[in-house]
Structure formats: structure tokens, C-alpha cells
Design an enzyme around this catalytic site. Structure first.
Site, PDB file in Angstrom:
ATOM      1  N   ARG A 115       0.868  -1.174   0.000  1.00 33.51           N
ATOM      2  CA  ARG A 115       0.000   0.000   0.000  1.00 33.51           C
ATOM      3  C   ARG A 115       0.908   1.228   0.000  1.00 33.51           C
ATOM      4  NH1 ARG A 115      -2.392  -0.443   6.200  1.00 33.51           N
ATOM      5  NH2 ARG A 115      -0.613   0.466   7.230  1.00 33.51           N
ATOM      6  N   GLU A 154      -3.009   7.638   7.685  1.00 31.72           N
ATOM      7  CA  GLU A 154      -1.643   7.782   8.211  1.00 31.72           C
ATOM      8  C   GLU A 154      -0.653   8.372   7.199  1.00 31.72           C
ATOM      9  OE1 GLU A 154      -0.688   3.877   9.633  1.00 31.72           O
ATOM     10  OE2 GLU A 154      -1.794   4.191  11.478  1.00 31.72           O
ATOM     11  N   GLU A 307      -7.685   4.158  16.011  1.00 36.73           N
ATOM     12  CA  GLU A 307      -7.317   2.735  15.913  1.00 36.73           C
ATOM     13  C   GLU A 307      -6.522   2.330  17.138  1.00 36.73           C
ATOM     14  OE1 GLU A 307      -4.981   1.617  12.526  1.00 36.73           O
ATOM     15  OE2 GLU A 307      -6.172   2.805  11.150  1.00 36.73           O
ATOM     16  N   GLU A 355      -2.503  -8.437   6.387  1.00 37.30           N
ATOM     17  CA  GLU A 355      -2.699  -8.295   7.840  1.00 37.30           C
ATOM     18  C   GLU A 355      -3.592  -9.412   8.397  1.00 37.30           C
ATOM     19  OE1 GLU A 355      -3.608  -4.071   8.348  1.00 37.30           O
ATOM     20  OE2 GLU A 355      -1.467  -3.721   8.633  1.00 37.30           O
ATOM     21  N   HIS A 358      -3.170  -9.792  12.061  1.00 34.54           N
ATOM     22  CA  HIS A 358      -3.408  -8.609  12.896  1.00 34.54           C
ATOM     23  C   HIS A 358      -4.705  -8.835  13.667  1.00 34.54           C
ATOM     24  CE1 HIS A 358      -4.256  -4.544  14.085  1.00 34.54           C
ATOM     25  NE2 HIS A 358      -3.153  -4.097  13.511  1.00 34.54           N
TER      26      HIS A 358
HETATM   27  C1  GLA Z   1      -2.268   1.326  10.933  1.00 33.75           C
HETATM   28  C2  GLA Z   1      -3.155   1.267   9.747  1.00 33.75           C
HETATM   29  C3  GLA Z   1      -3.972   0.031   9.683  1.00 33.75           C
HETATM   30  C4  GLA Z   1      -3.172  -1.171  10.089  1.00 33.75           C
HETATM   31  C5  GLA Z   1      -2.556  -0.931  11.419  1.00 33.75           C
HETATM   32  C6  GLA Z   1      -1.705  -2.079  11.870  1.00 33.75           C
HETATM   33  O1  GLA Z   1      -2.769   1.920  12.039  1.00 33.75           O
HETATM   34  O2  GLA Z   1      -3.967   2.379   9.626  1.00 33.75           O
HETATM   35  O3  GLA Z   1      -4.393  -0.098   8.366  1.00 33.75           O
HETATM   36  O4  GLA Z   1      -2.179  -1.393   9.154  1.00 33.75           O
HETATM   37  O5  GLA Z   1      -1.691   0.157  11.326  1.00 33.75           O
HETATM   38  O6  GLA Z   1      -1.412  -1.937  13.210  1.00 33.75           O
END
Ligand code: GLA
Length: 653
Positions: A115, A154, A307, A355, A358
Site C-alpha cells: 500500500r 496515516e 485505531e 494483515e 493482525h
Molecule cells: C495502521 C493502519 C492500519 C493497520 C494498522 C496495523 O494503524 O492504519 O491499516 O495497518 O496500522 O497496526
């Protein structure tokens, strides 16, 4: 616009997370609806990584699938934080616009497959991003489900390509005016770097040895301004069609490609992503570190945790499994310090993709799992805190943070790689957290008058205006601690002459540093008060300060290490080495006492007053009696004592 619109709409605090229904089929959506009701989810972030679905080929948008999800969420009582998908351009973008892909300092061009494969300075990327933001806003700007706009994800990506080079030159022209001024600022007389044409000026790409520090610092500033311009462009495109608040999620605490003060000024309210990289008590302290910064970047207004994780993230993030109870503690830790809710990445753990491992609210194991049950309990707890929404936190102590100082401390050629900026900032905040003190962050040029104590742990770069401001703060009655190697360079990265730190600050501190003497990593230096210094020492002279502790051996024997200067109505302290946690805690304790900052709770109890409520997190194993019985929002009843490892949110009389 502020967080107020959002919380009015939600009728309390936000709870939920990133929702990516496009990864699943219809039967799962129906289950999602039911589980969201169970977990009391009221806000879902949709679309963050959905560019390829929203625009399957350039210029052709397909929003039918999104209509269906937004309508479904709305019918289920879940408001939508609608994201622009611009952090992940689809494969067609690479093919159509190879010139808009990012290039590393080594000249390697990256392609899709992960990404963030774009250059923020590339016109084709900016056009495509603005167009899709605008198309989304046009379609959903007044959609009843949409409560908030989430631009991008981000911002942090830097690029060294030719578009970036051209934009960097424009930025430099604005900042420096003439090539002569640029040559002067960067000190290009050294190593024959003098520029005779703007076209010769480049980003700091791979070169033979050390980069020019002025060039490196300006490139970081430029990178942040470029990201902010890209944000503004999308925000304005959205505002043309929508009156809902707009924000972007900032990554805290470790990413440093942005000047977060500047972002804080442009966002309708600050949102952050926060993943503590240490377990237990360290994670609780790190939560406070992130939350205090988020609040401060937004000028003290409520903000939102966009988040967090429910459990492990992945190896590179070093985020370890959470213990039972951690999700609640971290959630309350953020809300206590001003977050108007708590969201997670992500709702349902992916079964495929980068992920897959995750953690999420609904794990691979499904809702019959510890994690989903815990999140459901946290959702209930957050719902009981509705009355807290919109209230604010005030602090009596501040730690100074400046992106320029951070970036400056990362250039090539400094006398030592230790101690690094982020570690120093955390260390200072941690000492205050351990002492039970709620801390703001502030910029060295902010008005500091409301703080009794200010710590400046890492201001290697300090502008003239910042130095004058700190000096004024002390003169007007503040207590200031400045730590080693601060104010050593000015805003152009040029060394201060005649002794460090910057002249205005030297006056307030009553010291003059002549010579930095970094220590080896295994070396220690003793001080006359029994403390031990590590990593750094300095040869300095007291002009009219009092020596509180001096070095006791080596060439610095008898020389001041820690000083205190009565200046105007306040006191300027200077510490020329790095103290261990215990010695530093002792110093911070003395400063708090001198500044008249009192804490009422025993060690191990994190207490934060937010508006008319007091949040209490007991990190220790003892029962803590309350001074008086109070109504606890979490249990909905009276509370007389805080159980071991227990939490409470008390309504204050
Ligand atoms: C960031 C991103 C998410 C994910 C998390 C992983 O905060 O915004 O898409 O990748 O990291 O912790």
C-alpha cells in the site's frame, strides 16, 4: 467544526472500528450487523482501502456496493466514518502513471503490491486523489449514515523522485527566497556544495557520505508540508459537498514524518492510531504518552482514538499479546485523557491478505472467543460514559516537543547517535506519569504561562523565538528543566557560537556549555549527589547559576553537571547528562515539589480529571480506599475503594 458534531450525533462516546465488508460475503454481513449491536458499535470506518472497488478503472466509479453497506449500517444504527481510499492506489494506477510511483533515496522505484505506493508530489496522484475524494463527497456528503470524513490513512510517505525534487525546489524558493540565502542557510561553502542554479538542488538522495544537514532538515519540513497540502486539498474537496467534520488518522507515537502541531491546526479534530509496543505497565504509560500528545496537538480539545489493537499486531510492530483486562485499561486510558471514544483496527480479522494475523474485534475464532467477549464488555463500559463526551483535561506540567528538533537530531554527523529524541521525550513523560502527574505537550514557541513546570528533554534545535520564549517563561515565574545538548543549533541547523545553548536561554539558565563529551554506551559517570550519568556529558561553566551536582571523576571532575538558576520570578535548571530512571525520577520529584505540583494518589494509581469526572486506573495489586464515597459510572453505583488492578470513573461532586 469539532468533535462536538460527532458526539451529538452519536449521543455519547464513539465505539467501533475499521469495517471492511468487501473482504466478506453476504451471510457474514448479516452476522456483522448482529454482532455490532451486541458490541454496542456506533461508528464504523469504511472505505480506507477500497480504491480498487470504488474506481475499478480510471475515471469509472462504482459506488453501488458502498451504497448498500452504508444503508445497511445506517439501518443498524451504526454511523459511518467514511474514508477516502487514497493510501492504497490500485494496480491500474501503476500502469497508467508510472511517474507517480514513489522512489527511494537509492533511486529504486516501488510498485503496487503493498500500500502507499504513490508520490504525494506527483500531479497524477494528486489529481486522482482529489477526484475520488470529490466523487465520494458528492455522493455521500449528505448521506444520513455519514457522520465523519476520514481522509487518507496515516500520511507519512516520503519520496525522492523528480516530481518530489521539483516540488522541493519550489518549497525552498518560498522558504529561502534566493539561491544565495539557501547557500548561506545550508552552509554550502563546506565540501564545495555551492549551488549556482536552482535546477541543481535535489532531495537528499543516496550520496557518497554524510548529507548536508540543512538540506536533510528542510526535506523533512517539506515532506510534512507536502502531506498537509495533500490533506487540505482533499478536505476542501469534501467540504464543497458536505458539512460533516473532516480529519485524518495520525500515527502515534513513533512516526515522525509530520509536524503534528501543523496538522492539529488543520483537522476538525485530531484522531490518532496507537499501538503500544511494550506490555503491562509500559503499555499503560505508552497509552498516556500517545493520548497526551493527541490532546495537545489538538490544542486541548477532545480528540478520538481512531485505531488500537485488541491483541497482537505483527512482528515488525512489536505489539505483544494483550492480557485480559488490557483492552478496557487502554480504552479508559485514552478516554481519560480526552478521547471522545475508542475505535479499533479492525472489526473482523481478515482471512487473507497482508494483515491476516493482525488482531481484530471478531477474531478468526469468531464471536465465541475471549476477545469478542472482552470487546463487548468494553463497549458496554464506554456506553456508560456518555456524559463524559466533550469534556476536557487540563495539565499543570508540559514537556516540549518540536518536529524540527526531532528531525534535526536525526541528521548525519552528530557527535553521538545516543540518546535519541523519541527516547528522551518518552523518558521525560514517563517520569511524570510515574509521579502521577498529567502532562501536556507544548511547542517551545507556545505560550507556556499556564504551566508550573516545563521539561525540555530534547531540543537540540531551538529557534531564536523559542529560546526567547523559554527565557520569558522562566522570568515570569516558571520552572524549566533543559537537558543536555539543547539549543545547540538554530532553525537553519547552524551551530550556536560562543557556547551552547542559544543565547537567550543561556541567560535564563545561567550556564555556558563549552564542550559536548558523549560517553560510550557502556560508560557511566558519577555525580556528587550519588546519581549516575550515561550516554552524554558536557564541559560547562556556571555564569551565575548554582551547581546542584557536579561530576566527580575524569577530566570533568569538579565541573557542574546539574545546575539551578534563579532568574526573574522563576528557576531555570540545566542537566548536562542522561540520568537513569531512578535518578531522573528523583530530580523530577524535586522539580514538582519546587513548582508546587501536588499529587494526591498513591504510586501505581493513574488518576486523571476530565471535566467533572475522575478516571482512576489502579495499576497495582493493593486495594486503594477512596477519600470519600463517589458514584462510579462503570458500575453505576457508589464506590468506596478501588480494587487491585481495578478501574473507576467517578462523577465528582
Ligand atoms: C495502521 C493502519 C492500519 C493497520 C494498522 C496495523 O494503524 O492504519 O491499516 O495497518 O496500522 O497496526
Amino acid at each position: 467544526m469539532t468533535a462536538r458534531e460527532l458526539i451529538e450525533r452519536l449521543g455519547g462516546l464513539a465505539f467501533g472500528g475499521d469495517y471492511n465488508p468487501e473482504q466478506w460475503d453476504e451471510p457474514v454481513w448479516a452476522e456483522d450487523d448482529e454482532l455490532m449491536r451486541r458490541a454496542r458499535v456506533n461508528l464504523a470506518t469504511v472505505g480506507v482501502f477500497s480504491w480498487a472497488l470504488m474506481e475499478p478503472e480510471e475515471g469509472r466509479y462504482d459506488f453501488a456496493w458502498l451504497d448498500a453497506h452504508l444503508d445497511r449500517l445506517h439501518a443498524n444504527g451504526v454511523a459511518v466514518d467514511l474514508a477516502t481510499p487514497t493510501a492504497s492506489p490500485p494496480p491500474w494506477f501503476t500502469k497508467a502513471h508510472p511517474d507517480a510511483l514513489p522512489v527511494t533515496p537509492d533511486g529504486v522505484q516501488l510498485v503496487h503490491g503493498s500500500r502507499d505506493t504513490y508520490c504525494l508530489a506527483a500531479p497524477a496522484y494528486r489529481d486522482a486523489a482529489r477526484r475520488i475524494a470529490s466523487a465520494l463527497a458528492e455522493r455521500y456528503g449528505r448521506h444520513p449514515a455519514v457522520a465523519l470524513w476520514h481522509v487518507h490513512n496515516e500520511y507519512a510517505t516520503l519520496c525522492w523522485c523528480d516530481h518530489a525534487a521539483a516540488a522541493f525546489r519550489d518549497w525552498l524558493r518560498d522558504r529561502h527566497g534566493t539561491l544565495d540565502a539557501l547557500n548561506e542557510a545550508w552552509g554550502t561553502a563546506f565540501w564545495s556544495q555551492r549551488y549556482t542554479s536552482w535546477d541543481d538542488v535535489l532531495p537528499p538522495r543516496a550520496t557518497q557520505w554524510h548529507h548536508n544537514p540543512g538540506q536533510t532538515l528542510d526535506f523533512r519540513r517539506f515532506g510534512s508540508d507536502l502531506a498537509l497540502a495533500a490533506y487540505r486539498e482533499q478536505r476542501d474537496a469534501i467540504r464543497a459537498h458536505s458539512d460533516r467534520p473532516v480529519t485524518t488518522n495520525l500515527m502515534l507515537p513513533g512516526y515522525q514524518n509530520l509536524d503534528l502541531w501543523a496538522f492539529g491546526r488543520e483537522l476538525d479534530f485530531v484522531t490518532i492510531d496507537h499501538y503500544p509496543d511494550r506490555p503491562g505497565l509500559d503499555a499503560a504509560a505508552d497509552t498516556a504518552f500517545g493520548a497526551d500528545r493527541a490532546r495537545s496537538f489538538g490544542g486541548g480539545r477532545p480528540w478520538l482514538l481512531m485505531e488500537q489493537g485488541t491483541n497482537t499486531v505483527y512482528a515488525e510492530r512489536r505489539v505483544l499479546p494483550k492480557d485480559p483486562g488490557d483492552i478496557l485499561r487502554h480504552t479508559l486510558g485514552h478516554i481519560a485523557r480526552g478521547s471522545d471514544g475508542a475505535l479499533f483496527f479492525q472489526w473482523r480479522q481478515s482471512k487473507a491478505g497482508a494483515e491476516t494475523w493482525h488482531s481484530a474485534i471478531v477474531p478468526h475464532a469468531g464471536p465465541d472467543s475471549r476477545i469478542f467477549r472482552e470487546v463487548t464488555e468494553v463497549g458496554e463500559a464506554v456506553a456508560r460514559l456518555a456524559e463524559v463526551a466533550g469534556s476536557t483535561v487540563t495539565a499543570e506540567v508540559a514537556v516540549l516537543h518540536d518536529a524540527d528538533a526531532w528531525w534535526a537530531s536525526e541528521v548525519d554527523g552528530l557527535p553521538s547517535p545516543d540518546p535519541d529524541y523519541h527516547t528522551r521525550l518518552r523518558h521525560a513523560h514517563r517520569a511524570l506519569w510515574d509521579a502521577g502527574v498529567v502532562t501536556d505537550f507544548a511547542h517551545p514557541e507556545h505560550d507556556l504561562g499556564r504551566y508550573r513546570l516545563v521539561l525540555a528533554p530534547a531540543l537540540f534545535l531551538l529557534s531564536d523565538a523559542g529560546a526567547a520564549n523559554l527565557s520569558r517563561y522562566v522570568a515570569e515565574g516558571g520552572t524549566l528543566l533543559v537537558q543536555h545538548f539543547s539549543g545547540a543549533v538554530d532553525e537553519r541547523m547552524q551551530a550556536r557560537l560562543g557556547g551552547y545553548p542559544a543565547p537567550a536561554l543561556r541567560e535564563a539558565l545561567g550556564v555556558r556549555v563549552e564542550e559536548p563529551r558523549p560517553l560510550r554506551r557502556d560508560e557511566r559517570i558519577t555525580l556528587s549527589n550519588g546519581a549516575q550519568g550515561t550516554l552524554w556529558s558536557e564541559s560547562m561553566r556556571v555564569e551565575d547559576a548554582e551547581t546542584v551536582a557536579s561530576y566527580t571523576h575524569g577530566m570533568l571532575a569538579g565541573r557542574p553537571a546539574l545546575t539551578r538558576h534563579a532568574f526573574g520570578a522563576g528557576h531555570g535548571w540545566y542537566l548536562s547528562t542522561v540520568l537513569d530512571t531512578t535518578d531522573y525520577a528523583e530530580l523530577v520529584g524535586r522539580l514538582l515539589e519546587e513548582a508546587g505540583v501536588v499529587t494526591e494518589w498513591p504510586p501505581g494509581v493513574e488518576a486523571v480529571t476530565r471535566g467533572g469526572w475522575q478516571f482512576l486506573l489502579n495499576h497495582g495489586g493493593d486495594t486503594v480506599p477512596l477519600p470519600q464515597t463517589a458514584h462510579d459510572l462503570l458500575t453505576g453505583g457508589p464506590l468506596t475503594e478501588l480494587p487491585p488492578h481495578g478501574c473507576a470513573v467517578l462523577r465528582m461532586p
